[in-house]
Design a protein around this motif. Structure first.
Motif, mmCIF file in Angstrom:
data_model
loop_
_atom_site.group_PDB
_atom_site.id
_atom_site.type_symbol
_atom_site.label_atom_id
_atom_site.label_comp_id
_atom_site.label_asym_id
_atom_site.label_seq_id
_atom_site.Cartn_x
_atom_site.Cartn_y
_atom_site.Cartn_z
ATOM 1 N N GLU A 68 51.930 21.283 91.386
ATOM 2 C CA GLU A 68 52.305 22.608 91.883
ATOM 3 C C GLU A 68 51.101 23.546 91.892
ATOM 4 O O GLU A 68 51.068 24.526 92.648
ATOM 5 C CB GLU A 68 53.430 23.190 91.023
ATOM 6 N N ALA A 69 50.126 23.247 91.051
ATOM 7 C CA ALA A 69 48.892 24.042 91.004
ATOM 8 C C ALA A 69 47.761 23.132 90.540
ATOM 9 O O ALA A 69 47.984 22.189 89.773
ATOM 10 C CB ALA A 69 49.037 25.232 90.066
ATOM 11 N N GLY A 75 53.024 24.806 99.624
ATOM 12 C CA GLY A 75 53.338 26.059 98.956
ATOM 13 C C GLY A 75 52.625 26.241 97.634
ATOM 14 O O GLY A 75 52.750 27.291 96.985
ATOM 15 N N GLY A 76 51.847 25.228 97.214
ATOM 16 C CA GLY A 76 51.137 25.298 95.942
ATOM 17 C C GLY A 76 49.818 26.049 96.042
ATOM 18 O O GLY A 76 49.380 26.447 97.131
ATOM 19 N N THR A 77 49.174 26.219 94.890
ATOM 20 C CA THR A 77 47.924 26.984 94.802
ATOM 21 C C THR A 77 46.843 26.153 94.124
ATOM 22 O O THR A 77 47.099 25.498 93.107
ATOM 23 C CB THR A 77 48.125 28.276 93.996
ATOM 24 N N ARG A 128 44.685 28.302 103.185
ATOM 25 C CA ARG A 128 44.374 29.717 103.407
ATOM 26 C C ARG A 128 43.862 30.337 102.114
ATOM 27 O O ARG A 128 44.273 29.961 101.009
ATOM 28 C CB ARG A 128 45.612 30.478 103.880
ATOM 29 N N ARG A 129 42.958 31.255 102.258
ATOM 30 C CA ARG A 129 42.417 31.964 101.100
ATOM 31 C C ARG A 129 43.435 33.004 100.618
ATOM 32 O O ARG A 129 44.014 33.749 101.416
ATOM 33 C CB ARG A 129 41.107 32.647 101.474
ATOM 34 N N ILE A 130 43.643 33.062 99.320
ATOM 35 C CA ILE A 130 44.461 34.111 98.710
ATOM 36 C C ILE A 130 43.504 35.018 97.927
ATOM 37 O O ILE A 130 42.984 34.618 96.877
ATOM 38 C CB ILE A 130 45.530 33.526 97.762
ATOM 39 N N ARG A 188 40.599 31.092 95.489
ATOM 40 C CA ARG A 188 41.999 30.690 95.371
ATOM 41 C C ARG A 188 42.530 30.313 96.767
ATOM 42 O O ARG A 188 42.407 31.091 97.711
ATOM 43 C CB ARG A 188 42.834 31.817 94.777
ATOM 44 N N GLY A 232 45.744 28.699 99.040
ATOM 45 C CA GLY A 232 47.148 28.367 99.125
ATOM 46 C C GLY A 232 47.370 27.293 100.182
ATOM 47 O O GLY A 232 46.652 27.214 101.177
ATOM 48 N N LYS A 233 48.357 26.428 99.936
ATOM 49 C CA LYS A 233 48.707 25.380 100.895
ATOM 50 C C LYS A 233 49.974 25.788 101.624
ATOM 51 O O LYS A 233 50.966 26.217 101.018
ATOM 52 C CB LYS A 233 48.926 24.046 100.178
#
Length: 458
Positions: free
Chosen positions: A326-327, A376-378, A406-408, A452, A454-455
């Motif tokens: 999940e991460a 949806g994970g990081t 994508r960059r968070i 960071r 994100g998927k």
């Protein structure tokens, strides 16, 4: 030019060479300096009390502290000492093994930058020359150079005080290109100062700062700027309340946010500071590293801290998790130029080719690790490097090549409001010159990059 180092440990007199107090310590320092700068041996390995250099292991506690102090100074000031030595010599030393040059570096480190009596540094160096057949022909030269340095100390320090000399020219030029002249000089100046002792707390950082007489940095770090003595004798060590970790190194794990109960992969996990953070945050952590010996140290640290993680010794290139995470925290192998203040040998051990090679490794690991992340994970990618190829450029290339990534952006509140640590793109970039303090040696951070990612949820 910063002031000379005060409070250098005095030789015990118990482990001197053939009745000469302090000589065995200087001999060990000279030998280790040659192994570090000539053979690429990591300093930490050479001064390991169990598995390190034989001469170092034979010393008592006080003399070991003296060796560490000499080596730290000689490596931190290596660029200056090299320039000074070139000015003091009429021609290069023809001795090919480097033993005379190492001896001179050790002597000049003590005379110019440490609180060691000049006569002791000179006399022991000359005696060491007399007892090594490779040095005997240079006894007079060693004596003359060190005595001249002692006589002309003030002029020498004034003439060779440029912080730029704290790093090899090629490396300083890279920092100048990446960060500008002023920041590059500020980075190099901080590398001349001994590092602080930073502790990451499991909870109540303010309370522990008060108990230990330190200062809270960011969210979870307590900084002890004037600490000396065994770390395991500090309050809270035996209770597992904290662990040693630079303030900058504690930030990437925080970027994963609330991970309580989540399945988290800690990749390239050893020595385990970030693993401890993730576990303390309530995650179900799997710590993966290629080094079984370093993972044993990680396991011992977790036991002391009362924390748990699954531990896997494997090469990530050949690893696939049973199910996606999940991460993910990927602390990728890098040149470690952000840790030069803490590990001064790094500046003299790395080459431009190392940076190019490691950037390619990071590229492969990034792409591979991202496939292990749930939709949806990081994922947080980080390196303890000052080099853009191992940070900003690496993540930009990855994002351009990965449509579902994508960059968070990082928000200041997530890192405790440390000023200047967030790039215009929203990534984390700490520098040794950040977090200014008075006196200057109480400030600074390791150089870190973290992004960071994100998927897409699918």
């Amino acid at each position: 030019m910063t002031n000379r180092k005060k409070g250098a440990p005095k030789p015990s007199g118990k482990s001197g060479g053939a009745g000469v107090p302090g000589m065995a310590a200087r001999k060990a320092a000279s030998d280790i300096l040659g192994r570090v700068t000539g053979k690429g041996r990591p300093l930490d390995q050479e001064v390991d009390p169990l598995n390190g250099h034989a001469g170092f292991k034979a010393l008592d506690t006080r003399d070991r502290a003296l060796v560490r102090a000499i080596l730290g100074t000689a490596l931190r000031r290596r660029g200056q000492i090299t320039a000074i030595l070139a000015a003091l010599l009429e021609r290069p030393i023809p001795e090919k093994t480097g033993v005379v040059e190492n001896l001179l570096h050790v002597g000049l480190a003590q005379i110019l930058f440490m609180d060691v009596p000049d006569h002791a540094a000179v006399d022991i160096a000359v005696t060491m020359c007399e007892r090594d057949r490779r040095c005997v022909p240079y006894k007079g030269l060693v004596n003359a150079v060190l005595r001249r340095a002692a006589r002309e100390k003030a002029d020498i320090l004034e003439s060779f005080g440029k912080p730029e000399l704290a790093a090899p020219e090629w490396l300083f030029n890279r920092w100048r290109a990446a960060y500008g002249e002023e920041t590059a000089i500020a980075i190099a100046a901080m590398h001349l100062l001994e590092p602080n002792l930073d502790l990451t707390t499991k909870e109540d950082a303010d309370g522990w700062a008060q108990r230990l007489g330190g200062t809270r940095i960011g969210k979870t770090t307590v900084r002890l700027s004037d600490h000396s003595g065994p770390i395991d004798e500090l309050e809270g060590f035996s209770d597992g309340a904290w662990w040693v970790q630079d303030a900058a190194a504690s930030l990437p794990a925080l970027l994963l946010g609330d991970i309580a109960g989540k399945r988290v992969g800690d990749l390239c996990a050893a020595p385990g500071g970030k693993t401890a953070q993730l576990a303390a945050m309530g995650a179900d952590v799997t710590a993966i590293d290629i080094s079984a010996s370093r993972l044993k140290r990680l396991e011992r640290n977790l036991s002391r801290l009362g924390l748990k993680a699954a531990i896997v010794a494997t090469d990530l290139r050949y690893f696939t998790p049973d199910e996606p995470y999940e991460a993910i925290l990927l602390d990728a192998p890098c040149s470690a130029t952000g840790t030069i203040r803490r590990h001064p040998d790094v500046a003299w051990a790395k080459t431009p080719m190392d940076i190019e090679m490691l950037a390619a490794v990071q590229e492969d690991l990034l792409a591979r690790a991202f496939t292990w992340l749930k939709p949806g994970g990081t994922m947080v990618f980080c390196t303890c490097s000052l080099e853009p190829e191992e940070g900003e450029r690496r993540i930009e290339a990855f994002l351009n090549a990965t449509p579902d990534a994508r960059r968070i952006p990082v928000e200041p509140a997530e890192i405790g409001g440390i000023e200047g640590a967030i790039t215009p793109d929203g990534d984390l970039r700490t520098l040794p010159s950040l977090l200014p303090a008075e006196p200057p040696e109480h400030g600074g951070l390791d150089g870190f990059f973290a992004a960071r990612i994100g998927k897409a949820a699918g």
